[in-house]
Structure formats: structure tokens, C-alpha cells
Scaffold this active site. Structure first.
Site: not given
Length: 345
Positions: A239-241
């Protein structure tokens, strides 16, 4: 191509036990060995196959001592598995290499394609994208605007790299992988979800391999970062980051939620799930289907959901198997206690 046992031994710096003139031109598994092939024995539990395999050459560890007569020629090396990997890589490098851009490929006028690259049928390279030297971009691959690819990177068919993402040298992105799709960011507002713009990118450092249909989401801001040497199996969701540390390996169907930091040299088993905003220390080993919901110290070994140390999980598993009998004992003891209470009254 055909090689003799002596040529293979010279390449691997190994020793021949048997006929050095034995020739092979292919590979096989030891249990399915065929004449003219080379195989290997690294795990002792497969030793019984070596006495009946039809393979012509078997790579074995230097300390291997056969218990009975063996038909194939042996090549003794420090590490049979590593030796096999070296041979397989040599065979891969010997394959004919494609070069040049197919006329049906789209390469934007502002894009820059490095020397000695291959761009396959209907591949797409967007505006101001840059590829390094010796890249292989297979048919129907998509390289978005402002993407940067390092030298010697391979992008297989139908892989997608969204705009602004960065891929280092010697990376491999397998078919159907998606690098840089929007992270799963939504804000509840007036009974519905409002999309949060995902303005960051994904950065893959050097020597990263991304399996087929694996997805790595772009960051909300900044970068989702996959450090040097990371190996990702098929069907993984990052997922993001998220940040994945150097030389970490993940098996199929792992899922990592947003903003979690995975340390270096970790090993994560298939179908493991890791919650968001966590920190996983270096050298952590996570078992298959493990569920992690809290920060993990370095050098941990975990199993179960929620995750617990491996040894504790093993002890708990033994108890779990005995739970029906334990329940019967407790039920019987409860009846006896109730009977004793009645007698006292």
C-alpha cells in the site's frame, strides 16, 4: 549448447567424481532426471533419488558421500543449490537477445530510450520518460509519463508503470504487475467517501524483482519505497507510503497496509498480513498467514494471528489439538465441583 562435466566443474570451481567427458545440454529435477541433463542434490531428504536418477550429471555438496553405487557423474561444489543457480543464470544469458523498437510500439517524442534497448509490439513509453541502457520492454508494457528506468531493467508484457515512478538498475517487473496505482485513500464526508489525491510516486531501487500481478501503490505524498535487492513474489499488495528494507523477500499474497516500514533482510511467508503504520525490525521472519497488528522488534520469528513468537505458537498448536479432550475433562470436573457443593449444603 552442450557442455562436459569438466567444463561445468571448471566454471563452478568444483571437482568431478566420475567421467569428466560426460556431456549435457539441459536441466532436470533429480526425481525426473533424463540422460543428457544436469540436476542437483542439496537437501538430504532427496538423497534416495540420486541412486536411481537417469540424469547424466548431478551437482552435490562437497561433503556428500554416497551410501551405494551411483550411475551419474558427480560434480562436488561448496553449495549445490548456489551452483545450480549459477548454471541457470549462465544458460539464461546465452539465450538470443531481442533488440530495437517494433514499428507498432509508441514512443513519445520527448521520451529518451537508452542504447541497445528492446521495445516490443504495442509497448507504450510516455512523455519525458527515460530508460537506461540494455532495457527490455516487452509487448503491451506501459511506461507512463516521466517514468525513469535504470540500466538492464526488464518490463514484461502487460506490466504497468504509472507516471512519475522510478525504477533502478537490473530490476525485473513481471507480467501484469502494477507500479504506482493510487493508494487506497478516502475520507468519510457526509455519508460518502471522498477520494484523497495520491500525489507521490513509487521508487524501486536497484536489483528489485516484482512478481506477476503484484501491485505497489503510489504514496499520498513522497514515495512508496522498495529498497535495493528486495524480491517480491506474485500477487502481493503493498500500500501507499510503505517502505520495504534492503534484501527483504516476500512470498505470494502478502498484504501490507499503508505507511508501514519493513526492515532489511526480512522474510515474509505467503498470505501474511501486516497492518498499517507499523515498524517491523530488521531480520524478522514472518510465517505464512501470519497477522501482524503491532510493532515488531528486530530478529523476531513470528507465527499465527495475531502474531506470536514461533516457539509459543508451536506449543499453543499442540494444546489446540488436545482442546476437545481438555474440554471434556473440564466439563467433568465442573460437574464434580457442582456435586460437591450440593453435598455440602
Amino acid at each position: 549448447m552442450e557442455f562436459t562435466a569438466q567444463q561445468i566443474a571448471d566454471f563452478l570451481k568444483g571437482d568431478v567424481a566420475g567421467d569428466p567427458a560426460t556431456k549435457v545440454n539441459d536441466f532436470s529435477r533429480i526425481e525426473e532426471g533424463l540422460p543428457g541433463t544436469v540436476t542437483f542434490l542439496a537437501n538430504p531428504k532427496y538423497e534416495h533419488f540420486i541412486y536411481k536418477t537417469k540424469a547424466s550429471i548431478v551437482l552435490v555438496n562437497r561433503d556428500f558421500s554416497p551410501a551405494s553405487a551411483i550411475e551419474p557423474t558427480l560434480i562436488k561444489v561448496p553449495d549445490a543449490y548456489a551452483a545450480l543457480a549459477a548454471l541457470l543464470n549462465l544458460a539464461e544469458q546465452a539465450k538470443p537477445r531481442k533488440n530495437g523498437a517494433d514499428p507498432s510500439a509508441f514512443i513519445a517524442g520527448t521520451a529518451s530510450v537508452g542504447e541497445n534497448c528492446y521495445v516490443g509490439t504495442f509497448a507504450y513509453i510516455g512523455e519525458k520518460a527515460v530508460t537506461g541502457k540494455n532495457c527490455m520492454i516487452y509487448p503491451h508494457a506501459y511506461i507512463g509519463d516521466h517514468v525513469r528506468l535504470g540500466d538492464n531493467t526488464i518490463v514484461y508484457p502487460h506490466a504497468t508503470i504509472y507516471e512519475g515512478c522510478v525504477v533502478g538498475d537490473n530490476c525485473i517487473i513481471h507480467a501484469g504487475a502494477v507500479i504506482g496505482a493510487d493508494g487506497f485513500g478516502f475520507a468519510p464526508e457526509n455519508g460518502e467517501y471522498k477520494k484523497i489525491a495520491q500525489l507521490g510516486n513509487v521508487v524501486l531501487e536497484n536489483n528489485v524483482e516484482v512478481g506477476a500481478n503484484t501491485t505497489i501503490d503510489r504514496a499520498v505524498m513522497g514515495s512508496t519505497t522498495i529498497r535495493e535487492g528486495v524480491k517480491l513474489d506474485n500477487l502481493i499488495q503493498i500500500a501507499h507510503n510503505v517502505e520495504v528494507g534492503k534484501n527483504t523477500a516476500m512470498a505470494s499474497q502478502v498484504g501490507i497496509a499503508g505507511s508501514t516500514k519493513i526492515g532489511a533482510n526480512c522474510m515474509i511467508g505467503g498470505q501474511a498480513g501486516i497492518s498499517g503504520h507499523l515498524s517491523i525490525g530488521d531480520n524478522t521472519q514472518v510465517g505464512p498467514q501470519c497477522g501482524i497488528i503491532s510493532n515488531i522488534e528486530a530478529n523476531s520469528r513470528l507465527m499465527g494471528t495475531p502474531s506470536i513468537p514461533v516457539r509459543k505458537f508451536m506449543r499453543a498448536s499442540i494444546i489446540l489439538e488436545k482442546l476437545p479432550e481438555i474440554y471434556q475433562i473440564i466439563n467433568q470436573l465442573q460437574k464434580e465441583v457442582e456435586e460437591l457443593k450440593k453435598n455440602k449444603q
